[in-house]
Design a protein around this motif. Structure first.
Motif, PDB file in Angstrom:
ATOM      1  N   LEU A  63      14.716  23.827   5.791  1.00  0.00           N
ATOM      2  CA  LEU A  63      15.525  23.767   6.466  1.00  0.00           C
ATOM      3  C   LEU A  63      16.124  24.801   7.534  1.00  0.00           C
ATOM      4  O   LEU A  63      16.432  24.662   8.685  1.00  0.00           O
ATOM      5  CB  LEU A  63      16.909  23.329   5.749  1.00  0.00           C
ATOM      6  CG  LEU A  63      18.217  22.862   6.353  1.00  0.00           C
ATOM      7  CD1 LEU A  63      18.251  21.755   7.157  1.00  0.00           C
ATOM      8  CD2 LEU A  63      19.474  22.927   5.136  1.00  0.00           C
ATOM      9  N   GLY A  64      16.351  26.044   6.998  1.00  0.00           N
ATOM     10  CA  GLY A  64      16.476  27.008   7.877  1.00  0.00           C
ATOM     11  C   GLY A  64      15.639  27.400   9.114  1.00  0.00           C
ATOM     12  O   GLY A  64      16.041  27.750  10.030  1.00  0.00           O
ATOM     13  N   PHE A  65      14.092  27.112   8.604  1.00  0.00           N
ATOM     14  CA  PHE A  65      13.346  27.330   9.832  1.00  0.00           C
ATOM     15  C   PHE A  65      13.564  26.175  10.843  1.00  0.00           C
ATOM     16  O   PHE A  65      13.278  26.690  12.357  1.00  0.00           O
ATOM     17  CB  PHE A  65      11.948  27.192   9.197  1.00  0.00           C
ATOM     18  CG  PHE A  65      10.861  27.467  10.356  1.00  0.00           C
ATOM     19  CD1 PHE A  65      10.636  28.512  10.931  1.00  0.00           C
ATOM     20  CD2 PHE A  65      10.316  26.365  10.789  1.00  0.00           C
ATOM     21  CE1 PHE A  65       9.466  28.672  11.982  1.00  0.00           C
ATOM     22  CE2 PHE A  65       9.012  26.209  11.742  1.00  0.00           C
ATOM     23  CZ  PHE A  65       8.888  27.531  12.465  1.00  0.00           C
ATOM     24  N   ALA A 119      14.311  26.863  14.701  1.00  0.00           N
ATOM     25  CA  ALA A 119      13.563  26.218  15.920  1.00  0.00           C
ATOM     26  C   ALA A 119      14.386  25.551  16.885  1.00  0.00           C
ATOM     27  O   ALA A 119      14.392  25.410  18.035  1.00  0.00           O
ATOM     28  CB  ALA A 119      12.391  25.438  15.232  1.00  0.00           C
ATOM     29  N   VAL A 120      15.174  24.519  16.352  1.00  0.00           N
ATOM     30  CA  VAL A 120      16.101  23.804  17.178  1.00  0.00           C
ATOM     31  C   VAL A 120      17.032  24.473  18.155  1.00  0.00           C
ATOM     32  O   VAL A 120      17.164  24.347  19.270  1.00  0.00           O
ATOM     33  CB  VAL A 120      16.837  22.683  16.328  1.00  0.00           C
ATOM     34  CG1 VAL A 120      17.969  22.028  17.251  1.00  0.00           C
ATOM     35  CG2 VAL A 120      15.906  21.557  15.952  1.00  0.00           C
ATOM     36  N   THR A 121      17.774  25.430  17.356  1.00  0.00           N
ATOM     37  CA  THR A 121      18.638  26.347  18.137  1.00  0.00           C
ATOM     38  C   THR A 121      17.932  27.331  19.290  1.00  0.00           C
ATOM     39  O   THR A 121      18.298  27.138  20.457  1.00  0.00           O
ATOM     40  CB  THR A 121      18.976  27.554  17.096  1.00  0.00           C
ATOM     41  OG1 THR A 121      19.831  26.710  16.285  1.00  0.00           O
ATOM     42  CG2 THR A 121      20.101  28.155  17.734  1.00  0.00           C
ATOM     43  N   LEU A 122      16.857  27.735  18.899  1.00  0.00           N
ATOM     44  CA  LEU A 122      16.055  28.361  20.161  1.00  0.00           C
ATOM     45  C   LEU A 122      15.619  27.549  21.077  1.00  0.00           C
ATOM     46  O   LEU A 122      15.434  27.936  22.399  1.00  0.00           O
ATOM     47  CB  LEU A 122      14.714  28.991  19.416  1.00  0.00           C
ATOM     48  CG  LEU A 122      15.221  30.227  18.457  1.00  0.00           C
ATOM     49  CD1 LEU A 122      13.949  30.840  17.621  1.00  0.00           C
ATOM     50  CD2 LEU A 122      15.974  31.400  19.198  1.00  0.00           C
ATOM     51  N   THR A 123      15.040  26.543  20.775  1.00  0.00           N
ATOM     52  CA  THR A 123      14.646  25.403  21.805  1.00  0.00           C
ATOM     53  C   THR A 123      15.741  24.869  22.819  1.00  0.00           C
ATOM     54  O   THR A 123      15.739  24.936  23.865  1.00  0.00           O
ATOM     55  CB  THR A 123      13.936  23.919  21.150  1.00  0.00           C
ATOM     56  OG1 THR A 123      13.097  24.562  20.328  1.00  0.00           O
ATOM     57  CG2 THR A 123      13.489  23.019  22.020  1.00  0.00           C
TER      58      THR A 123
END
Length: 70
Positions: A31-33, A37-41
């Motif tokens: 979940l953290g990963f 990933a979504v935040t950075l995208t």
């Protein structure tokens, strides 16, 4: 493929495998990963849109939805 790049990919996969075996709550790690990933995208997309608008204005194109039609 560069040899060192392939070695780095193997090291990352080995690190992931080791982490998964040692962590008791794998779901939390996944979940953290995923959130990271979504935040950075989304951040990359926002910065890309801002850069595109800046480049268009610098070139004098204007464009966009509010451009005048002659």
């Amino acid at each position: 493929m560069n040899t060192l790049r392939g070695l780095g990919a193997c090291a990352v996969l080995a690190g992931i495998a080791y982490t998964v075996t040692k962590v008791t709550q794998v779901e939390i790690v996944v979940l953290g990963f995923t959130c990271l990933a979504v935040t950075l995208t989304v951040l990359g997309w926002i910065l890309s849109v801002k850069r595109s608008r800046h480049d268009r204005r610098a070139a004098g194109g204007g464009g966009g939805r509010r451009a005048r039609r002659s």
